[in-house]
Design an enzyme around this catalytic site. Structure first.
Site, PDB file in Angstrom:
ATOM      1  N   HIS A 248       0.793  -1.238   0.000  1.00  0.00           N
ATOM      2  CA  HIS A 248       0.000   0.000   0.000  1.00  0.00           C
ATOM      3  C   HIS A 248       0.823   1.284   0.000  1.00  0.00           C
ATOM      4  CE1 HIS A 248       0.993  -0.103   4.264  1.00  0.00           C
ATOM      5  NE2 HIS A 248       0.744   1.194   4.265  1.00  0.00           N
TER       6      HIS A 248
HETATM    7  C1  UD1 Z   1      -1.436   5.381   6.432  1.00  0.00           C
HETATM    8  C2  UD1 Z   1      -0.051   5.759   6.951  1.00  0.00           C
HETATM    9  C3  UD1 Z   1       0.918   4.615   6.688  1.00  0.00           C
HETATM   10  C4  UD1 Z   1       0.384   3.305   7.245  1.00  0.00           C
HETATM   11  C5  UD1 Z   1      -0.995   3.058   6.663  1.00  0.00           C
HETATM   12  C6  UD1 Z   1      -1.598   1.788   7.175  1.00  0.00           C
HETATM   13  C7  UD1 Z   1       0.455   8.155   6.835  1.00  0.00           C
HETATM   14  C8  UD1 Z   1       1.262   9.169   6.136  1.00  0.00           C
HETATM   15  N1  UD1 Z   1       0.460   6.927   6.289  1.00  0.00           N
HETATM   16  O1  UD1 Z   1      -1.343   5.260   5.024  1.00  0.00           O
HETATM   17  O2  UD1 Z   1       2.146   4.903   7.307  1.00  0.00           O
HETATM   18  O3  UD1 Z   1       1.258   2.264   6.900  1.00  0.00           O
HETATM   19  O4  UD1 Z   1      -1.828   4.157   7.026  1.00  0.00           O
HETATM   20  O5  UD1 Z   1      -2.775   1.497   6.499  1.00  0.00           O
HETATM   21  O6  UD1 Z   1      -0.148   8.443   7.827  1.00  0.00           O
HETATM   22  N2  UD1 Z   1      -9.106   4.968   3.006  1.00  0.00           N
HETATM   23  C9  UD1 Z   1     -10.322   4.347   3.088  1.00  0.00           C
HETATM   24  N3  UD1 Z   1     -10.764   3.964   4.325  1.00  0.00           N
HETATM   25  C10 UD1 Z   1     -10.060   4.187   5.452  1.00  0.00           C
HETATM   26  C11 UD1 Z   1      -8.819   4.836   5.351  1.00  0.00           C
HETATM   27  C12 UD1 Z   1      -8.353   5.210   4.127  1.00  0.00           C
HETATM   28  O7  UD1 Z   1     -10.995   4.120   2.099  1.00  0.00           O
HETATM   29  O8  UD1 Z   1     -10.515   3.813   6.552  1.00  0.00           O
HETATM   30  C13 UD1 Z   1      -8.594   5.352   1.684  1.00  0.00           C
HETATM   31  C14 UD1 Z   1      -8.812   6.806   1.356  1.00  0.00           C
HETATM   32  O9  UD1 Z   1      -9.205   6.896   0.032  1.00  0.00           O
HETATM   33  C15 UD1 Z   1      -7.454   7.438   1.530  1.00  0.00           C
HETATM   34  C16 UD1 Z   1      -6.512   6.277   1.257  1.00  0.00           C
HETATM   35  O10 UD1 Z   1      -7.211   5.101   1.653  1.00  0.00           O
HETATM   36  O11 UD1 Z   1      -7.247   8.519   0.680  1.00  0.00           O
HETATM   37  C17 UD1 Z   1      -5.227   6.355   2.016  1.00  0.00           C
HETATM   38  O12 UD1 Z   1      -5.445   6.575   3.419  1.00  0.00           O
HETATM   39  P1  UD1 Z   1      -4.434   7.517   4.261  1.00  0.00           P
HETATM   40  O13 UD1 Z   1      -4.854   7.586   5.685  1.00  0.00           O
HETATM   41  O14 UD1 Z   1      -4.235   8.793   3.533  1.00  0.00           O
HETATM   42  O15 UD1 Z   1      -3.038   6.786   4.180  1.00  0.00           O
HETATM   43  P2  UD1 Z   1      -2.642   5.250   4.111  1.00  0.00           P
HETATM   44  O16 UD1 Z   1      -2.183   4.925   2.752  1.00  0.00           O
HETATM   45  O17 UD1 Z   1      -3.686   4.361   4.706  1.00  0.00           O
END
Ligand code: UD1
Length: 420
Positions: A248
């Site tokens: 991811h």
């Molecule tokens: C975040 C952390 C990363 C960690 C990861 C675990 C940062 C910079 N990154 O990355 O270090 O390894 O979490 O998963 O904080 N989304 C959903 N549902 C959710 C959460 C996210 O659909 O519950 C989608 C959203 O479209 C979002 C994308 O996933 O834009 C990414 O989520 P985000 O919290 O921005 O970062 P992660 O890639 O999850």
């Protein structure tokens, strides 16, 4: 009897395992005859908000319901970090905790640390001007500033008053950055505390049979024969061989070329060993955006004889206990996560990290992890070698299930000494 207000911050999936260990240690401490009692306040920033990315972990791990949910949700890094800060500040100034404890390296970690570092409690409202900032998992460095997490780690450590370390190299990194030795405490790994505590419960998960990966009785998978008497003790004795994949990181999946390169490696590995792929929402969005769906299998796993179809099997993100069960029974783990490198070391399962570096070098020197890189040739070579690897039985120092207890005792001691 004195009371210390301890605010625990969690926001994203890998945070929940870490605060579970602390919350558990707080309960144990409050049952002890100590004259100090801890009042715990759990703040969930809402960085992760889906049922399978968040709430299921609170249930699986028995974490008390958050006292405060900031409900921040997704956004660009700047939007998400700023929104957490805006919503966290009034909560902090209402509760006036003695300690703000942050874990790991996600946007919630730096956002809340920054608010705490600049807080100015009203005179007479607290013995302190601001809370102490405690960083759990301090000092890890990938030395790759293109990773948002590396920026979060460096900045959080620059602000923290107490640094709790999982491995020795972390101390070297912090001292190099000018952090005083007095602030460093090598305590072990809270994520490992939670893994050790829930391992036997995870062994009762029915995920393997739900996925159709349990063989008819009488036959036994090569991996399980190889593994008998070893550390991986999920009693799913008759499961088929599989590799488990997580992917991811923005650097791996947000760019079509990088994702394609990794995908090509996975398509070489899958005919040798089927790959199970609980897919992060970010990655699923990219698979669709890049039109890569045809390379993955969605839906139920088909088994021919004693082998699952040689494909990459996508499935929604899993809960903690199901995921630990899948890790424990995997023949190989392929991952770009930080925490999974550590968990595979504890379980002794050969792991290939799909990155050019790791901020967790102890998993290479004392664990079952290797750096597989991000190019097709390198990933395939390392995966094939790891498929033949002997299981590792070594555990890094203090990865013994007691890190949370050490942290809580140190917090109580240091809170009496340091008054910002
Ligand atoms: C975040 C952390 C990363 C960690 C990861 C675990 C940062 C910079 N990154 O990355 O270090 O390894 O979490 O998963 O904080 N989304 C959903 N549902 C959710 C959460 C996210 O659909 O519950 C989608 C959203 O479209 C979002 C994308 O996933 O834009 C990414 O989520 P985000 O919290 O921005 O970062 P992660 O890639 O999850």
């Amino acid at each position: 009897m004195s009371e210390l207000k301890l605010m625990l911050v969690a926001g994203a999936r890998p945070n929940f395992m870490k605060i579970a260990s602390i919350a558990n240690a707080v309960s144990a401490f409050n049952r002890s005859p100590s004259k100090t009692k801890l009042r715990q306040i759990i703040v969930h920033t809402g960085q992760h908000y889906d049922e399978m990315m968040s709430h299921t972990f609170f249930r699986d791990l028995g974490i008390p319901k958050p006292d405060i949910d900031l409900g921040v949700g997704s956004g660009s890094h700047a939007q998400q970090t700023a929104e957490i800060m805006k919503r966290f500040e009034p909560v902090l100034m209402r509760i006036l905790p003695d300690v703000v404890l942050v874990v790991g390296d996600v946007n919630s970690t730096i956002a809340c640390s920054l608010v705490a570092a600049k807080a100015n409690y009203p005179p007479g409202s607290s013995p302190r001007v601001r809370p102490l900032i405690a960083h759990v998992e301090a000092g890890l460095r990938s030395f790759d500033r293109s990773m948002p997490e590396e920026i979060n780690r460096i900045l959080t450590d620059a602000l923290a008053d107490l640094h709790f370390l999982t491995e020795k190299d972390a101390a070297r990194n912090l001292i190099r950055e000018g952090i005083s030795k007095n602030k460093l405490h090598w305590v072990g790994n809270t994520m490992v505390d939670t893994l050790l505590r829930h391992r036997s419960q995870a062994s009762k998960s029915t995920i393997l049979s739900q996925l159709g990966l349990v063989k008819p009785s009488g036959e036994m998978g090569a991996s399980n024969k190889r593994r008998s008497g070893s550390k991986a003790d999920c009693p799913q004795e008759r499961c088929l061989d599989y590799a488990l994949l997580t992917l991811h990181r923005p650097g791996n999946v947000d760019n079509r070329k990088s994702f394609q390169e990794i995908l090509e490696a996975l398509l070489v590995i899958a005919p040798r060993i089927p790959i199970l792929f609980p897919t992060h929402p970010r990655t699923m969005a990219r698979i669709r955006e890049f039109g890569m769906e045809r390379h993955f299998r969605f839906g139920s796993i088909v088994v021919h004889g004693d082998k699952a179809t040689p494909q990459i099997h996508c499935m929604p993100p899993l809960g903690y206990l199901d995921f630990v069960c899948l890790m424990s029974n995997a023949r190989l783990i392929l991952t770009d996560s930080g925490g999974i490198q550590e968990e595979s070391t504890v379980l002794g399962i050969p792991c290939v990290t799909l990155r050019e570096n790791t901020e967790r070098p102890v998993t290479l020197s004392e664990g079952s992890n290797v750096i597989g890189g991000t190019t097709k040739g390198s990933i395939v070579r390392h995966a094939l070698l790891q498929l033949k690897a002997k299981r590792s039985n070594k555990l890094p120092r203090y990865w013994d299930g007691k890190a949370g207890n050490r942290i809580v005792k140190l917090l109580v001691r240091e809170c009496g000494k340091i008054r910002p």
